[in-house]
Design a protein around this motif. Structure first.
Motif, PDB file in Angstrom:
ATOM      1  N   ILE A   1      21.918  16.423 -13.104  1.00  0.00           N
ATOM      2  CA  ILE A   1      23.289  15.919 -13.013  1.00  0.00           C
ATOM      3  C   ILE A   1      23.486  15.131 -11.721  1.00  0.00           C
ATOM      4  CG2 ILE A   1      25.727  16.540 -13.010  1.00  0.00           C
ATOM      5  CD1 ILE A   1      24.242  17.035 -15.658  1.00  0.00           C
ATOM      6  N   LYS A   2      22.906  15.619 -10.646  1.00  0.00           N
ATOM      7  CA  LYS A   2      23.010  14.907  -9.367  1.00  0.00           C
ATOM      8  C   LYS A   2      22.375  13.526  -9.484  1.00  0.00           C
ATOM      9  CE  LYS A   2      23.788  14.349  -4.949  1.00  0.00           C
ATOM     10  NZ  LYS A   2      25.172  14.179  -4.434  1.00  0.00           N
ATOM     11  N   GLN A   3      21.229  13.427 -10.154  1.00  0.00           N
ATOM     12  CA  GLN A   3      20.567  12.137 -10.356  1.00  0.00           C
ATOM     13  C   GLN A   3      21.441  11.204 -11.191  1.00  0.00           C
ATOM     14  OE1 GLN A   3      17.827  10.946  -9.125  1.00  0.00           O
ATOM     15  NE2 GLN A   3      16.459  12.619  -8.572  1.00  0.00           N
ATOM     16  N   LEU A   4      22.109  11.753 -12.195  1.00  0.00           N
ATOM     17  CA  LEU A   4      22.997  10.945 -13.034  1.00  0.00           C
ATOM     18  C   LEU A   4      24.129  10.350 -12.201  1.00  0.00           C
ATOM     19  CD1 LEU A   4      24.229  11.914 -16.578  1.00  0.00           C
ATOM     20  CD2 LEU A   4      25.850  11.038 -14.893  1.00  0.00           C
ATOM     21  N   LEU A   5      24.738  11.182 -11.366  1.00  0.00           N
ATOM     22  CA  LEU A   5      25.847  10.715 -10.526  1.00  0.00           C
ATOM     23  C   LEU A   5      25.362   9.732  -9.458  1.00  0.00           C
ATOM     24  CD1 LEU A   5      27.692  14.134 -10.082  1.00  0.00           C
ATOM     25  CD2 LEU A   5      28.323  12.269 -11.620  1.00  0.00           C
ATOM     26  N   MET A   6      24.179   9.989  -8.917  1.00  0.00           N
ATOM     27  CA  MET A   6      23.613   9.070  -7.928  1.00  0.00           C
ATOM     28  C   MET A   6      23.333   7.704  -8.543  1.00  0.00           C
ATOM     29  SD  MET A   6      20.965  11.625  -5.912  1.00  0.00           S
ATOM     30  CE  MET A   6      20.140  10.252  -5.079  1.00  0.00           C
TER      31      MET A   6
ATOM     32  N   ASN B   1      17.755  23.454 -20.435  1.00  0.00           N
ATOM     33  CA  ASN B   1      16.822  22.925 -19.441  1.00  0.00           C
ATOM     34  C   ASN B   1      17.452  21.900 -18.498  1.00  0.00           C
ATOM     35  OD1 ASN B   1      14.645  24.463 -20.410  1.00  0.00           O
ATOM     36  ND2 ASN B   1      14.207  22.957 -22.006  1.00  0.00           N
ATOM     37  N   ILE B   2      18.735  21.588 -18.715  1.00  0.00           N
ATOM     38  CA  ILE B   2      19.428  20.673 -17.807  1.00  0.00           C
ATOM     39  C   ILE B   2      19.642  21.374 -16.470  1.00  0.00           C
ATOM     40  CG2 ILE B   2      21.611  19.471 -17.360  1.00  0.00           C
ATOM     41  CD1 ILE B   2      19.919  18.013 -19.343  1.00  0.00           C
ATOM     42  N   THR B   3      19.317  20.691 -15.399  1.00  0.00           N
ATOM     43  CA  THR B   3      19.402  21.291 -14.070  1.00  0.00           C
ATOM     44  C   THR B   3      20.474  20.607 -13.224  1.00  0.00           C
ATOM     45  OG1 THR B   3      17.776  19.803 -13.062  1.00  0.00           O
ATOM     46  CG2 THR B   3      16.930  21.791 -14.165  1.00  0.00           C
TER      47      THR B   3
ATOM     48  N   TYR C   1      35.666   7.157  -6.706  1.00  0.00           N
ATOM     49  CA  TYR C   1      36.683   7.783  -7.558  1.00  0.00           C
ATOM     50  C   TYR C   1      36.119   8.011  -8.959  1.00  0.00           C
ATOM     51  CZ  TYR C   1      40.801   8.249 -10.522  1.00  0.00           C
ATOM     52  OH  TYR C   1      41.705   8.686 -11.456  1.00  0.00           O
ATOM     53  N   ARG C   2      35.460   7.001  -9.525  1.00  0.00           N
ATOM     54  CA  ARG C   2      34.917   7.118 -10.878  1.00  0.00           C
ATOM     55  C   ARG C   2      33.804   8.150 -10.925  1.00  0.00           C
ATOM     56  NH1 ARG C   2      35.992   8.162 -15.288  1.00  0.00           N
ATOM     57  NH2 ARG C   2      37.675   6.641 -15.060  1.00  0.00           N
ATOM     58  N   VAL C   3      32.930   8.158  -9.912  1.00  0.00           N
ATOM     59  CA  VAL C   3      31.838   9.137  -9.871  1.00  0.00           C
ATOM     60  C   VAL C   3      32.410  10.551  -9.773  1.00  0.00           C
ATOM     61  CG1 VAL C   3      29.819   9.949  -8.590  1.00  0.00           C
ATOM     62  CG2 VAL C   3      30.217   7.486  -8.857  1.00  0.00           C
ATOM     63  N   ASN C   4      33.416  10.739  -8.925  1.00  0.00           N
ATOM     64  CA  ASN C   4      34.042  12.058  -8.786  1.00  0.00           C
ATOM     65  C   ASN C   4      34.734  12.484 -10.070  1.00  0.00           C
ATOM     66  OD1 ASN C   4      33.224  12.391  -6.133  1.00  0.00           O
ATOM     67  ND2 ASN C   4      35.127  11.624  -5.248  1.00  0.00           N
ATOM     68  N   LYS C   5      35.350  11.520 -10.753  1.00  0.00           N
ATOM     69  CA  LYS C   5      36.021  11.833 -12.019  1.00  0.00           C
ATOM     70  C   LYS C   5      34.999  12.271 -13.071  1.00  0.00           C
ATOM     71  CE  LYS C   5      39.851  11.139 -12.925  1.00  0.00           C
ATOM     72  NZ  LYS C   5      41.063  11.986 -12.973  1.00  0.00           N
ATOM     73  N   THR C   6      33.860  11.576 -13.124  1.00  0.00           N
ATOM     74  CA  THR C   6      32.803  11.947 -14.061  1.00  0.00           C
ATOM     75  C   THR C   6      32.255  13.325 -13.723  1.00  0.00           C
ATOM     76  OG1 THR C   6      32.192   9.604 -14.310  1.00  0.00           O
ATOM     77  CG2 THR C   6      30.589  11.232 -15.063  1.00  0.00           C
ATOM     78  N   ARG C   7      32.075  13.604 -12.428  1.00  0.00           N
ATOM     79  CA  ARG C   7      31.619  14.923 -11.986  1.00  0.00           C
ATOM     80  C   ARG C   7      32.601  16.002 -12.445  1.00  0.00           C
ATOM     81  NH1 ARG C   7      33.552  18.293  -8.647  1.00  0.00           N
ATOM     82  NH2 ARG C   7      32.319  19.842  -7.512  1.00  0.00           N
TER      83      ARG C   7
ATOM     84  N   VAL D   1      26.124  30.417 -14.267  1.00  0.00           N
ATOM     85  CA  VAL D   1      27.173  29.855 -13.426  1.00  0.00           C
ATOM     86  C   VAL D   1      27.315  28.372 -13.726  1.00  0.00           C
ATOM     87  CG1 VAL D   1      26.845  31.498 -11.531  1.00  0.00           C
ATOM     88  CG2 VAL D   1      25.542  29.366 -11.547  1.00  0.00           C
ATOM     89  N   ASN D   2      28.477  27.840 -13.410  1.00  0.00           N
ATOM     90  CA  ASN D   2      28.708  26.402 -13.549  1.00  0.00           C
ATOM     91  C   ASN D   2      28.182  25.722 -12.290  1.00  0.00           C
ATOM     92  OD1 ASN D   2      29.612  23.796 -13.855  1.00  0.00           O
ATOM     93  ND2 ASN D   2      31.793  24.306 -13.931  1.00  0.00           N
ATOM     94  N   PHE D   3      26.928  25.264 -12.355  1.00  0.00           N
ATOM     95  CA  PHE D   3      26.302  24.723 -11.142  1.00  0.00           C
ATOM     96  C   PHE D   3      26.835  23.356 -10.741  1.00  0.00           C
ATOM     97  CE2 PHE D   3      23.238  23.920 -14.687  1.00  0.00           C
ATOM     98  CZ  PHE D   3      23.338  22.535 -14.750  1.00  0.00           C
ATOM     99  N   ILE D   4      27.651  22.724 -11.584  1.00  0.00           N
ATOM    100  CA  ILE D   4      28.237  21.428 -11.221  1.00  0.00           C
ATOM    101  C   ILE D   4      29.142  21.588 -10.001  1.00  0.00           C
ATOM    102  CG2 ILE D   4      29.567  19.431 -12.029  1.00  0.00           C
ATOM    103  CD1 ILE D   4      27.039  19.872 -13.598  1.00  0.00           C
ATOM    104  N   GLU D   5      29.759  22.766  -9.866  1.00  0.00           N
ATOM    105  CA  GLU D   5      30.645  23.013  -8.728  1.00  0.00           C
ATOM    106  C   GLU D   5      29.887  22.979  -7.407  1.00  0.00           C
ATOM    107  OE1 GLU D   5      34.026  23.275  -8.800  1.00  0.00           O
ATOM    108  OE2 GLU D   5      33.711  22.604 -10.857  1.00  0.00           O
ATOM    109  N   GLY D   6      28.572  23.129  -7.479  1.00  0.00           N
ATOM    110  CA  GLY D   6      27.765  23.081  -6.269  1.00  0.00           C
ATOM    111  C   GLY D   6      27.362  21.679  -5.858  1.00  0.00           C
TER     112      GLY D   6
END
Length: 319
Positions: free
Chosen positions: A100-105, A94-96, A115-121, A139-144
């Protein structure tokens, strides 16, 4: 149900209880024994809680020590922000992408560097690539998820005669380390590779040239080392047991700073590949470093664009 005052509240509570019961059953819960009898603690499934799934994926990864340390650092941020956003127990299926975008934001809001946010991504993408291979996602939606703009800080390297004099002062502070750093500088290798070098080893082999300027140092170490010993171990001398890469990082960095150089120990690798790129081009620098493409080498040969401009100025074409 005692706290419910209306029929609607009772229905909502009932629906929540039923939904939770179904989730538990899907995870292998046996209501008769009050135990989870199906879930394998070592296997990630679509019902595995998000944070637990990432931790399990991390345990299955292999790599050099520095890579694993980097992954563990990112994992701390993932756990922290997943908990803040209440994602830690959300079923993996159920993870969307939005989660993940909210986590990085949230990381950005809390002033973490791009740099740290991109590394975590990037590390989350590695986890989800693993989940995709398990058919949990199509699909690996993190790439999007777009990377944040990041301009790397200009690397400090040895460029002047005065800096070279400072480097050579290490010889008076720690001679064994000075020899090792010279060998490292001309090798184009990483510390993690250097500590694995054995005399007459039988592990995977990589062909690298030994530069003429440090051949005498290699010869000295080889004469001291016994068969199958690690060439650069404790005190940067041969030993039956390997040394940890981070101990070399700490020792090298300490002495480099002590002689007045404003750079990291890896500035030596940047220095060498920068000089090779200047005189022989980026492709030769990539070949020496063992890089499969010059894109990686560009990060080390920090002045390569300026060198290329200078070389292009000297192109002589008669018309």
């Amino acid at each position: 149900m005692n706290r419910a005052k209306t029929l609607k509240e009772k229905q909502e509570i009932t629906q929540t209880i039923i939904a939770n019961e179904i989730k538990n059953l899907e995870r292998g819960y046996n209501p008769l024994t009050n135990e989870y009898v199906v879930e394998d603690e070592h296997l990630v499934s679509e019902f595995t809680p998000f944070v637990k799934a990432c931790e399990m994926a991390l345990k299955s990864f292999h790599g050099v020590e520095s890579t694993i340390i980097d992954l563990n650092n990112s994992m701390k941020h993932i756990v922290n922000y997943a908990t803040i956003l209440r994602l830690e127990n959300k079923e993996l299926k159920n993870i969307t992408k939005g989660d993940i975008k909210q986590l990085l934001m949230k990381m950005t809001i809390d002033k973490h560097s791009n740099y740290r946010v991109n590394k975590t991504r990037a590390h989350l993408s590695k986890f989800f690539s693993h989940f995709t291979e398990l058919d949990i996602f199509q699909v690996n939606f993190i790439e999007g998820i777009s990377k944040l703009e990041h301009t790397s800080k200009k690397k400090n390297i040895i460029r002047t005669e005065e800096d070279w004099k400072k480097f050579h002062k290490i010889k008076d502070l720690n001679y064994s380390l000075y020899i090792f750093l010279n060998i490292f500088l001309y090798s184009g290798c990483r510390f993690e590779e250097m500590i694995q070098i054995k005399k007459e080893g039988r592990h995977s082999r990589s062909m690298r040239p030994i530069n003429m300027h440090v051949w005498k140092y290699w010869k000295r170490i080889c004469e001291i080392a016994q068969p199958h010993q690690y060439m650069f171990s404790f005190d940067q001398m041969p030993n039956d047991n390997p040394v940890k890469a981070h101990s070399l990082y700490d020792l090298s960095g300490k002495h480099i700073r002590k002689v007045g150089l404003d750079m990291t120990e890896y500035g030596l690798k940047h220095t060498f590949l920068n000089l090779v790129s200047k005189d022989f081009g980026l492709s030769k620098a990539a070949e020496i470093a063992g890089h499969t493409n010059t894109k990686t080498t560009e990060k080390y040969a920090v002045d390569w664009q300026g060198h290329q401009v200078e070389r292009n100025k000297k192109i002589d074409i008669s018309i």
